[in-house]
Design an enzyme around this catalytic site. Structure first.
Site, mmCIF file in Angstrom:
data_model
loop_
_atom_site.group_PDB
_atom_site.id
_atom_site.type_symbol
_atom_site.label_atom_id
_atom_site.label_comp_id
_atom_site.label_asym_id
_atom_site.label_seq_id
_atom_site.Cartn_x
_atom_site.Cartn_y
_atom_site.Cartn_z
ATOM 1 N N THR A 122 1.211 3.193 -6.668
ATOM 2 C CA THR A 122 1.739 3.636 -5.378
ATOM 3 C C THR A 122 1.084 4.986 -5.066
ATOM 4 O O THR A 122 0.185 5.416 -5.795
ATOM 5 C CB THR A 122 3.290 3.725 -5.433
ATOM 6 O OG1 THR A 122 3.799 4.092 -4.153
ATOM 7 C CG2 THR A 122 3.767 4.758 -6.452
ATOM 8 N N VAL A 152 0.876 -1.168 0.000
ATOM 9 C CA VAL A 152 0.000 0.000 0.000
ATOM 10 C C VAL A 152 0.912 1.217 0.000
ATOM 11 O O VAL A 152 1.987 1.198 0.609
ATOM 12 C CB VAL A 152 -0.930 0.000 1.235
ATOM 13 C CG1 VAL A 152 -1.549 1.376 1.474
ATOM 14 C CG2 VAL A 152 -2.039 -1.037 1.074
ATOM 15 N N CYS A 153 0.498 2.274 -0.697
ATOM 16 C CA CYS A 153 1.201 3.561 -0.669
ATOM 17 C C CYS A 153 2.642 3.373 -1.157
ATOM 18 O O CYS A 153 2.897 2.543 -2.035
ATOM 19 C CB CYS A 153 1.105 4.116 0.763
ATOM 20 S SG CYS A 153 1.392 5.875 0.960
ATOM 21 N N SER A 154 3.581 4.110 -0.589
ATOM 22 C CA SER A 154 4.966 4.039 -1.076
ATOM 23 C C SER A 154 5.656 2.733 -0.705
ATOM 24 O O SER A 154 6.825 2.535 -1.046
ATOM 25 C CB SER A 154 5.764 5.246 -0.575
ATOM 26 O OG SER A 154 5.646 5.367 0.822
#
Lengths: 264, 264
Positions: A159, A139-141
């Site tokens: 991302t 998830v995310c970066s």
């Protein structure tokens, strides 16, 4: 005694009472789901400076998913302080983490995440579990970290919007979407996308009815107050300010991505 | 050194650099927001058996809100094990919690939450901070606990759909909505509604532009995979199974609500 019963156990108890003795396709009332022969091992990386909600969105979903065994994995079992000061306690060290795992997961964060892309122990751990895992996820970066471990090369991925342009530097094909599934890689966008992501994975594990039930349990009927949750929707001043704020992070992510491909 | 810089600090540093010396209406680029004269004290209750995501949704938002000081408050500072096994470390005991606070917040959970409605120390703490707080708030079944402390009497409120019918027993007027604001009471529905709730409060504290920027930072552009996030949307088999699963909890919540009004 009553104090020790949680909602999860309540749900599990009810379903176990109904489904006792059956292992494969199972019904509870009129909903259908599948149970595995043995628990699915889910290893979720935790680390200092991470974004807590990146982890807790999907962790809450997995935690409510019967037959999933969730491990919070880091170098030590000392509490990890997240980017807003909330401390979470790891449950397994790298060495203690089951091998192989069914799912490996990496949450994002700020500069701590960028530095993790260069951390040899973390990269070695992710490569060792990632190469054998049924699903490699982020998830995310967090995608930048699995990318730095070489696990996104040749895969479509996403991302957090602020670092999406870094993905091609890691050999991934950037896709601008909230959740991207490409073979056994599942990556999600920024922070709150972990809920959408978690529900999709729960449905993969236990069937769509199970995903529907969890979405209701989590009351996931969102009403974002400002409708500015993507760069396209925000636009204007809000987007330009946030882009400016994230620019230093983006620069460092690019640098770390280039360095990681040389290291591999 | 770099490892210690978080995204939050990065944002704060950038804005502080721009806004240095100004205390009231402030601009960063073209967005406008307000900063308080002194930090806002936000006390978030944590307790064994709580639902982590009820807390972490708004905690992530508050943590990214400049000028907010977030305290995770419980009887002791030992890690609290949530309903899915994730452990969170409290930062303040009841005695150490600032008094008064600007915002008091209670997350929900399963049976542990119902038992908390009967816990004299917790109720006394919530009454003491709640009577003087600028905002009295909850996510999910946390509303039942502030209700048991007498803090919802005469107010419109909401909670997780499975226990919404308990609200009138606590003297509250039940409203079927994701977030309900009535004077200084702000209550939210089940689990994931804490994100919508947190963003609305951040906007109250720092202005709408600030809320818009946080919504973009959190990439809160949700795409629930099954569109079953409310009883109305789920309907049919999924709703009936989940209602059945939550029935014992609902029964115990009703009992605890009736007992609490006698105790006050």
């Amino acid at each position: 005694m009553m104090q020790k019963i949680t909602r999860r156990e309540l749900g599990a108890a009810l379903v176990i009472a109904t489904a006792a003795g059956r292992r494969a396709a199972t019904r509870y009332g009129r909903i259908k789901y599948t149970m595995p022969d043995k628990p699915k091992e889910i290893a979720m990386l935790v680390y200092p400076g991470m974004t807590a909600l990146d982890l807790v969105g999907p962790q809450q979903v997995f935690g409510y998913t019967m037959g999933a065994r969730v491990h919070l994995v880091w170098k030590t079992k000392l509490p990890v302080v997240t980017d807003t000061g909330l401390s979470i306690v790891p449950t397994k060290t790298f060495a203690e983490c089951p091998d192989p795992v069914d799912i490996i997961f990496v949450p994002g964060g700020g500069l701590a995440t960028i530095n993790l892309m260069k951390d040899a122990d973390t990269i070695a751990f992710l490569k060792s579990r990632g190469e054998k895992a049924r699903l490699v996820t982020s998830v995310c970066s967090g995608a930048l970290v699995i990318g730095a471990a070489g696990l996104l090369r040749g895969y479509q991925a996403t991302t957090h919007w602020a670092v999406r342009d870094v993905l091609p530097l890691l050999g991934a094909k950037r896709v601008d979407a909230r959740v991207v599934e490409d073979r056994n890689r599942i990556t999600a966008g920024g922070i709150t996308s972990g809920i959408d992501f978690g529900l999709r994975i729960a449905a993969r594990l236990r069937g769509e009815d199970y995903g529907r039930a969890l979405e209701l349990q989590l009351e996931y009927d969102p009403q974002p107050p400002f409708h500015t949750g993507s760069p396209e929707k925000a636009g204007g001043a809000v987007l330009s300010v946030m882009k400016q704020m994230f620019q230093p992070l983006n620069d460092m992510a690019r640098e770390a991505a280039i360095a990681s491909t040389k290291a591999l």
